[in-house]
Design a protein around this motif. Structure first.
Motif, PDB file in Angstrom:
ATOM      1  N   THR A 261       0.838  -1.187   0.000  1.00  0.00           N
ATOM      2  CA  THR A 261       0.000   0.000   0.000  1.00  0.00           C
ATOM      3  C   THR A 261       0.878   1.245   0.000  1.00  0.00           C
ATOM      4  O   THR A 261       1.653   1.469   0.928  1.00  0.00           O
ATOM      5  CB  THR A 261      -0.906   0.013   1.251  1.00  0.00           C
ATOM      6  OG1 THR A 261      -1.661  -1.194   1.272  1.00  0.00           O
ATOM      7  CG2 THR A 261      -1.834   1.198   1.230  1.00  0.00           C
TER       8      THR A 261
ATOM      9  N   LEU B 245       1.958   4.971   0.528  1.00  0.00           N
ATOM     10  CA  LEU B 245       1.637   6.076   1.417  1.00  0.00           C
ATOM     11  C   LEU B 245       2.031   7.409   0.803  1.00  0.00           C
ATOM     12  O   LEU B 245       1.405   8.436   1.050  1.00  0.00           O
ATOM     13  CB  LEU B 245       2.349   5.907   2.763  1.00  0.00           C
ATOM     14  CG  LEU B 245       1.949   4.702   3.600  1.00  0.00           C
ATOM     15  CD1 LEU B 245       2.781   4.635   4.866  1.00  0.00           C
ATOM     16  CD2 LEU B 245       0.474   4.739   3.932  1.00  0.00           C
TER      17      LEU B 245
ATOM     18  N   ARG C 182       3.819   9.082  -2.973  1.00  0.00           N
ATOM     19  CA  ARG C 182       4.316   8.844  -4.324  1.00  0.00           C
ATOM     20  C   ARG C 182       4.723  10.174  -4.950  1.00  0.00           C
ATOM     21  O   ARG C 182       3.958  11.133  -4.946  1.00  0.00           O
ATOM     22  CB  ARG C 182       3.245   8.174  -5.174  1.00  0.00           C
ATOM     23  CG  ARG C 182       3.705   7.872  -6.594  1.00  0.00           C
ATOM     24  CD  ARG C 182       2.713   7.018  -7.367  1.00  0.00           C
ATOM     25  NE  ARG C 182       2.788   5.649  -6.889  1.00  0.00           N
ATOM     26  CZ  ARG C 182       1.748   4.943  -6.442  1.00  0.00           C
ATOM     27  NH1 ARG C 182       0.544   5.464  -6.425  1.00  0.00           N
ATOM     28  NH2 ARG C 182       1.900   3.697  -6.039  1.00  0.00           N
TER      29      ARG C 182
ATOM     30  N   THR D  34       8.305   5.883  -4.608  1.00  0.00           N
ATOM     31  CA  THR D  34       7.102   5.481  -3.893  1.00  0.00           C
ATOM     32  C   THR D  34       7.515   4.909  -2.547  1.00  0.00           C
ATOM     33  O   THR D  34       8.448   4.109  -2.476  1.00  0.00           O
ATOM     34  CB  THR D  34       6.323   4.406  -4.690  1.00  0.00           C
ATOM     35  OG1 THR D  34       5.953   4.950  -5.953  1.00  0.00           O
ATOM     36  CG2 THR D  34       5.067   3.972  -3.942  1.00  0.00           C
TER      37      THR D  34
ATOM     38  N   ASN E 218       5.944   2.711   0.383  1.00  0.00           N
ATOM     39  CA  ASN E 218       4.855   1.826   0.800  1.00  0.00           C
ATOM     40  C   ASN E 218       4.928   1.625   2.307  1.00  0.00           C
ATOM     41  O   ASN E 218       5.929   1.969   2.948  1.00  0.00           O
ATOM     42  CB  ASN E 218       4.974   0.472   0.097  1.00  0.00           C
ATOM     43  CG  ASN E 218       4.784   0.592  -1.394  1.00  0.00           C
ATOM     44  OD1 ASN E 218       3.801   1.152  -1.862  1.00  0.00           O
ATOM     45  ND2 ASN E 218       5.744   0.088  -2.160  1.00  0.00           N
TER      46      ASN E 218
ATOM     47  N   GLU F 145       1.875  12.864  -4.355  1.00  0.00           N
ATOM     48  CA  GLU F 145       0.635  12.346  -3.789  1.00  0.00           C
ATOM     49  C   GLU F 145       0.918  11.745  -2.420  1.00  0.00           C
ATOM     50  O   GLU F 145       1.729  10.836  -2.305  1.00  0.00           O
ATOM     51  CB  GLU F 145       0.026  11.285  -4.707  1.00  0.00           C
ATOM     52  CG  GLU F 145      -0.371  11.838  -6.073  1.00  0.00           C
ATOM     53  CD  GLU F 145      -0.801  10.740  -7.020  1.00  0.00           C
ATOM     54  OE1 GLU F 145      -1.978  10.745  -7.417  1.00  0.00           O
ATOM     55  OE2 GLU F 145       0.051   9.873  -7.329  1.00  0.00           O
ATOM     56  N   ARG F 146       0.251  12.293  -1.410  1.00  0.00           N
ATOM     57  CA  ARG F 146       0.315  11.750  -0.053  1.00  0.00           C
ATOM     58  C   ARG F 146      -1.032  11.109   0.214  1.00  0.00           C
ATOM     59  O   ARG F 146      -2.067  11.771   0.144  1.00  0.00           O
ATOM     60  CB  ARG F 146       0.593  12.874   0.957  1.00  0.00           C
ATOM     61  CG  ARG F 146       2.027  13.330   1.010  1.00  0.00           C
ATOM     62  CD  ARG F 146       2.223  14.515   1.953  1.00  0.00           C
ATOM     63  NE  ARG F 146       1.406  15.674   1.608  1.00  0.00           N
ATOM     64  CZ  ARG F 146       1.662  16.519   0.610  1.00  0.00           C
ATOM     65  NH1 ARG F 146       2.724  16.344  -0.143  1.00  0.00           N
ATOM     66  NH2 ARG F 146       0.860  17.533   0.364  1.00  0.00           N
ATOM     67  N   TYR F 147      -1.009   9.825   0.558  1.00  0.00           N
ATOM     68  CA  TYR F 147      -2.254   9.093   0.787  1.00  0.00           C
ATOM     69  C   TYR F 147      -2.617   9.018   2.258  1.00  0.00           C
ATOM     70  O   TYR F 147      -3.667   8.501   2.616  1.00  0.00           O
ATOM     71  CB  TYR F 147      -2.150   7.690   0.193  1.00  0.00           C
ATOM     72  CG  TYR F 147      -1.851   7.733  -1.288  1.00  0.00           C
ATOM     73  CD1 TYR F 147      -2.833   8.119  -2.197  1.00  0.00           C
ATOM     74  CD2 TYR F 147      -0.590   7.417  -1.769  1.00  0.00           C
ATOM     75  CE1 TYR F 147      -2.561   8.172  -3.558  1.00  0.00           C
ATOM     76  CE2 TYR F 147      -0.309   7.471  -3.123  1.00  0.00           C
ATOM     77  CZ  TYR F 147      -1.297   7.852  -4.017  1.00  0.00           C
ATOM     78  OH  TYR F 147      -1.023   7.920  -5.359  1.00  0.00           O
ATOM     79  N   GLU F 148      -1.719   9.492   3.108  1.00  0.00           N
ATOM     80  CA  GLU F 148      -1.940   9.517   4.553  1.00  0.00           C
ATOM     81  C   GLU F 148      -1.309  10.784   5.116  1.00  0.00           C
ATOM     82  O   GLU F 148      -0.578  11.489   4.410  1.00  0.00           O
ATOM     83  CB  GLU F 148      -1.292   8.286   5.227  1.00  0.00           C
ATOM     84  CG  GLU F 148      -1.939   6.967   4.899  1.00  0.00           C
ATOM     85  CD  GLU F 148      -3.206   6.690   5.679  1.00  0.00           C
ATOM     86  OE1 GLU F 148      -3.565   7.500   6.570  1.00  0.00           O
ATOM     87  OE2 GLU F 148      -3.846   5.668   5.398  1.00  0.00           O
TER      88      GLU F 148
END
Length: 194
Positions: free
Chosen positions: A2, A4, A6, A26, A28, A62-65
């Motif tokens: 997953t 976190l 990118r 990336t 993860n 891109e920050r997903y968290e």
């Protein structure tokens, strides 16, 4: 895995100088990436781009968290006692006092809780900044020279905190002149990109 964080084909310009371009990476869950290279190659700038504090000249981030940052400033009110300064950030990060207590214990700062931040040594301030990062609960740690001023015992605590964070599914982007003795650490030499 997953993701976190990118970065895709990112470029960074500071002043009139291109520090890096077409940089993709990336992070993860469980990953740690060591940014290395001589001063001026863009390690701190890349950390700031990843944090959203510096706009990339090109590419996407891109920050997903959520992320938590340590840089050259501890970002703690120097007039306040350490615990009150940390509680300020706990309120902003919406974490409870127990998270702060655990992080203070993890970085061995309980005896300094009532000492004004301005009276702490450089290493103690770095440990205090690390308390802020740990207590935040953020899955992405962006650490710019987190061990500066730390003695061997404090560095061992830092390494243990990073290992625990990764084991719990967090990721770390680390800018440092040395790898801190972290195991299973990917490397990106920004000096080789210049």
């Amino acid at each position: 895995m997953t993701a976190l964080l990118r970065l895709d084909r990112v470029a960074c310009i500071r002043g009139d100088r291109l520090l890096f371009e077409s940089l993709s990476l990336t992070l993860n869950r469980g990953d740690a990436l060591w940014l290395r290279g001589p001063n001026g190659t863009g390690k701190s700038s890349l950390i700031r781009v990843a944090a959203g504090l510096l706009r990339a000249a090109a590419g996407t981030v891109e920050r997903y968290e959520r992320s938590a940052l340590i840089d050259e400033n501890a970002a703690l009110d120097t007039e306040l006692p350490l615990r009150r300064a940390l509680d300020f950030w706990a309120r902003i990060d919406t974490v409870d006092g127990h998270s702060v207590d655990r992080a203070i214990a993890e970085m061995a700062l309980a005896p300094l809780a009532e000492v004004p931040v301005g009276m702490l040594s450089t290493g103690q301030r770095k440990r205090a900044a690390m308390v802020r990062v740990i207590a935040s609960g953020a899955p992405i740690w962006l650490l710019d020279e987190p061990a500066n001023g730390m003695d061997d015992a404090a560095q061992a605590r830092l390494v243990a905190a990073i290992a625990k964070h990764r084991a719990n599914g967090g990721a770390v982007l680390l800018a440092s002149h040395f790898p801190l003795g972290l195991g299973d650490l990917a490397e990106l030499d920004l000096g080789a990109l210049a």
